[in-house]
Design a protein around this motif. Structure first.
Motif, PDB file in Angstrom:
ATOM      1  N   TYR A  90       4.944   3.746   2.777  1.00  0.00           N
ATOM      2  CA  TYR A  90       4.572   2.469   2.159  1.00  0.00           C
ATOM      3  C   TYR A  90       4.470   1.390   3.235  1.00  0.00           C
ATOM      4  O   TYR A  90       5.237   1.388   4.206  1.00  0.00           O
ATOM      5  N   PHE A  91       3.524   0.464   3.022  1.00  0.00           N
ATOM      6  CA  PHE A  91       3.282  -0.595   3.990  1.00  0.00           C
ATOM      7  C   PHE A  91       3.060  -1.916   3.269  1.00  0.00           C
ATOM      8  O   PHE A  91       2.494  -1.953   2.166  1.00  0.00           O
ATOM      9  N   VAL A  92       3.507  -3.003   3.920  1.00  0.00           N
ATOM     10  CA  VAL A  92       3.120  -4.349   3.505  1.00  0.00           C
ATOM     11  C   VAL A  92       1.996  -4.776   4.439  1.00  0.00           C
ATOM     12  O   VAL A  92       2.175  -4.832   5.660  1.00  0.00           O
ATOM     13  N   SER A  93       0.839  -5.037   3.873  1.00  0.00           N
ATOM     14  CA  SER A  93      -0.329  -5.427   4.663  1.00  0.00           C
ATOM     15  C   SER A  93      -0.637  -6.897   4.403  1.00  0.00           C
ATOM     16  O   SER A  93      -0.755  -7.311   3.240  1.00  0.00           O
ATOM     17  N   VAL A  94      -0.744  -7.686   5.464  1.00  0.00           N
ATOM     18  CA  VAL A  94      -1.099  -9.104   5.350  1.00  0.00           C
ATOM     19  C   VAL A  94      -2.356  -9.351   6.173  1.00  0.00           C
ATOM     20  O   VAL A  94      -2.391  -9.036   7.365  1.00  0.00           O
ATOM     21  N   LYS A  95      -3.390  -9.901   5.518  1.00  0.00           N
ATOM     22  CA  LYS A  95      -4.650 -10.179   6.215  1.00  0.00           C
ATOM     23  C   LYS A  95      -4.988 -11.652   6.089  1.00  0.00           C
ATOM     24  O   LYS A  95      -5.002 -12.205   4.987  1.00  0.00           O
ATOM     25  N   ALA A  96      -5.245 -12.265   7.247  1.00  0.00           N
ATOM     26  CA  ALA A  96      -5.648 -13.668   7.282  1.00  0.00           C
ATOM     27  C   ALA A  96      -7.156 -13.728   7.475  1.00  0.00           C
ATOM     28  O   ALA A  96      -7.682 -13.215   8.471  1.00  0.00           O
ATOM     29  N   HIS A  97      -7.855 -14.342   6.504  1.00  0.00           N
ATOM     30  CA  HIS A  97      -9.308 -14.516   6.598  1.00  0.00           C
ATOM     31  C   HIS A  97      -9.593 -15.865   7.256  1.00  0.00           C
ATOM     32  O   HIS A  97      -9.200 -16.922   6.720  1.00  0.00           O
ATOM     33  N   LEU A  98     -10.243 -15.842   8.417  1.00  0.00           N
ATOM     34  CA  LEU A  98     -10.446 -17.041   9.237  1.00  0.00           C
ATOM     35  C   LEU A  98     -11.926 -17.287   9.467  1.00  0.00           C
ATOM     36  O   LEU A  98     -12.757 -16.384   9.349  1.00  0.00           O
ATOM     37  N   ASN A 126      -3.473   3.960  -1.478  1.00  0.00           N
ATOM     38  CA  ASN A 126      -3.588   3.311  -2.785  1.00  0.00           C
ATOM     39  C   ASN A 126      -3.018   1.898  -2.687  1.00  0.00           C
ATOM     40  O   ASN A 126      -1.910   1.706  -2.173  1.00  0.00           O
ATOM     41  N   LYS A 127      -3.746   0.912  -3.200  1.00  0.00           N
ATOM     42  CA  LYS A 127      -3.249  -0.466  -3.242  1.00  0.00           C
ATOM     43  C   LYS A 127      -2.466  -0.643  -4.544  1.00  0.00           C
ATOM     44  O   LYS A 127      -3.035  -0.582  -5.631  1.00  0.00           O
ATOM     45  N   LEU A 128      -1.165  -0.865  -4.418  1.00  0.00           N
ATOM     46  CA  LEU A 128      -0.309  -0.950  -5.600  1.00  0.00           C
ATOM     47  C   LEU A 128      -0.300  -2.341  -6.213  1.00  0.00           C
ATOM     48  O   LEU A 128      -0.329  -2.501  -7.431  1.00  0.00           O
ATOM     49  N   ILE A 129      -0.224  -3.362  -5.371  1.00  0.00           N
ATOM     50  CA  ILE A 129      -0.196  -4.743  -5.858  1.00  0.00           C
ATOM     51  C   ILE A 129      -0.742  -5.644  -4.763  1.00  0.00           C
ATOM     52  O   ILE A 129      -0.550  -5.373  -3.566  1.00  0.00           O
ATOM     53  N   PHE A 179       7.708  -5.379  -6.407  1.00  0.00           N
ATOM     54  CA  PHE A 179       7.262  -3.993  -6.339  1.00  0.00           C
ATOM     55  C   PHE A 179       7.075  -3.450  -7.756  1.00  0.00           C
ATOM     56  O   PHE A 179       7.937  -3.624  -8.614  1.00  0.00           O
ATOM     57  N   PRO A 180       5.943  -2.783  -8.016  1.00  0.00           N
ATOM     58  CA  PRO A 180       5.649  -2.329  -9.383  1.00  0.00           C
ATOM     59  C   PRO A 180       6.691  -1.333  -9.907  1.00  0.00           C
ATOM     60  O   PRO A 180       7.195  -0.492  -9.178  1.00  0.00           O
ATOM     61  N   GLU A 195       0.824  -1.202   0.000  1.00  0.00           N
ATOM     62  CA  GLU A 195       0.000   0.000   0.000  1.00  0.00           C
ATOM     63  C   GLU A 195       0.863   1.259   0.000  1.00  0.00           C
ATOM     64  O   GLU A 195       1.903   1.311   0.655  1.00  0.00           O
ATOM     65  N   GLU A 196       0.396   2.255  -0.737  1.00  0.00           N
ATOM     66  CA  GLU A 196       1.009   3.586  -0.730  1.00  0.00           C
ATOM     67  C   GLU A 196       0.080   4.527   0.037  1.00  0.00           C
ATOM     68  O   GLU A 196      -1.087   4.654  -0.297  1.00  0.00           O
TER      69      GLU A 196
END
Length: 405
Positions: free
Chosen positions: A320-328, A256-259, A282-283, A239-240
């Motif tokens: 900039y951030f690396v976001s990780v989401k676990a759907h449980l 903004n979600k980049l990838i 990274f784009p 994310e940006e």
């Protein structure tokens, strides 16, 4: 024809076979600076003298933001563009005519200068290092630098001559040791499951691989509940985040979600936990056209294979951030957001620059900021011997002719 009716032609040239910018902004050991000379010649009349009273030069930064420039607003007017203009460091006086004289008649002037770009040394929190030149798409945020030469001709109005200068920052290179250590974060959901992420390094550039190690572990004290948890999918996103007016009254944040990459798991959470590695890239934007030619850059902005990078200016801040989401299932979803640094240069370019940075630091070691030992000023006056030679002219009898060596 009076000297004051002849307008001065002004230009700025850098050192031979080199750019204006010497050293590496953001790295204090290289003493980042702008070197060159201001050249003044007659703009008309070919060899008519010019009356010059005063010349100075300064580096100016122009910043602007327009958070809604990339949106089509049909119902109401968008907020106006906001901008500021600041002097970077100090202006340098290059010439002033003798006291009591309104101006000096000259045929040519070469005025060397050096402007040191502010840099912060260890433990110095007062000096603000200027942010890098940047222009985001739709000009939602922009930082632009220009050298401004101010020339006074007698009592005429002071004239300013701007020259764009692209400015990069080199303190976010992915090859620096401080960015090459593992960084981890954890979040817990309902005291039952823990999501942890880890990055082996945390500075990246365009096209660089981003490897994210993900681990989901059950709480050993709540194993009866943890065994009911199923992992649906894991989603990793880069994310940006742009913050407009970060130090103002009403800061505005836009993400903004980049990838994004989804990994479908569809299984129960094992007693020993679940581990996986998600790889992103990274784009990067293409710098060549359809024929393979490198596209022409805009004056004042470096040509980067990236739209934005980590930077903090007065009117905006980009992170900039690396976001990780676990759907449980049978448990709340968990999200971890880990900050990363984005450099304008890819990892290979960063490696290639390291030797040049070391050489620049060695060269800068011998420079005295208080007295940088500039070359001598060159001023050619109409009565000097062979004065017309500097303009490519000479006298043959009573006529001016082109000088042929």
């Amino acid at each position: 024809m009076s000297e004051l009716t002849i307008t001065a032609f002004v230009r700025v040239s850098g050192p031979p076979n080199s750019n204006f910018l010497v050293g590496y902004p953001g790295i204090s050991a290289t003493l980042p600076r702008i070197e060159g000379k201001v050249e003044i010649r007659p703009a008309g009349g070919v060899s008519a003298p010019v009356g010059i009273s005063y010349v100075c030069i300064g580096l100016y930064r122009r910043e602007s933001i327009h958070p809604h420039a990339d949106k089509v607003l049909s119902n109401h007017l968008a907020a106006p563009r906001k901008d500021i203009r600041d002097l970077v460091g100090q202006e340098m006086r290059l010439f002033q005519c003798s006291p009591g004289k309104p101006y000096e008649s000259v045929l040519a002037m070469d005025l060397p200068f050096v402007l040191f770009i502010p840099f912060a040394r260890a433990g110095d929190d007062i000096v603000k290092v200027p942010p890098a030149s940047l222009q985001l798409p739709s000009r939602v945020a922009e930082t632009y630098y220009e050298l401004v030469v101010s020339v006074q001709q007698g009592h005429a109005e002071l004239k300013k001559y701007p020259f764009p200068v692209p400015l990069c920052r080199y303190d976010t290179l992915s090859t620096f040791g401080m960015y090459n250590r593992p960084e981890s974060q954890e979040r817990v959901s309902d005291h039952v499951v823990t999501l942890g992420t880890s990055l082996s390094r945390w500075s990246f550039g365009p096209g660089d691989p981003v490897e994210i190690f993900v681990r989901l572990t059950p709480n050993p004290d709540w194993m009866s509940k943890a065994r009911k948890v199923s992992i649906s999918r894991i989603v990793a996103t880069i994310e940006e985040q742009i913050t407009y007016n970060p130090e103002g009254d009403e800061p505005t944040t836009k993400v903004n979600k980049l990838i994004q990459k989804k990994e479908v798991v569809g299984q129960k959470l094992p007693d020993k936990g679940y581990m996986t590695t998600i790889n992103l890239q990274f784009p990067a934007k293409e710098l060549h056209d359809s024929d393979g030619f490198l596209m022409r850059g805009k004056p004042g902005f470096p040509l980067h294979a990236i739209a934005g990078f980590t930077t903090t200016a007065t009117l905006y801040k980009i992170e900039y951030f690396v976001s990780v989401k676990a759907h449980l299932s049978s448990c709340k979803d968990i999200q971890v957001r880990q900050k990363i640094i984005i450099s304008p240069f890819d990892h290979q370019t960063c490696m290639d620059e390291m030797e040049a940075i070391e050489l620049a630091a060695r060269d800068a070691y011998h420079i005295n900021i208080e007295n940088p030992m500039l070359p001598a000023v060159t001023i050619i006056r109409p009565n000097d011997p062979n004065a017309l030679h500097c303009l490519g002219m000479t006298m043959v009898g009573n006529k001016r002719k082109l000088l042929i060596e």
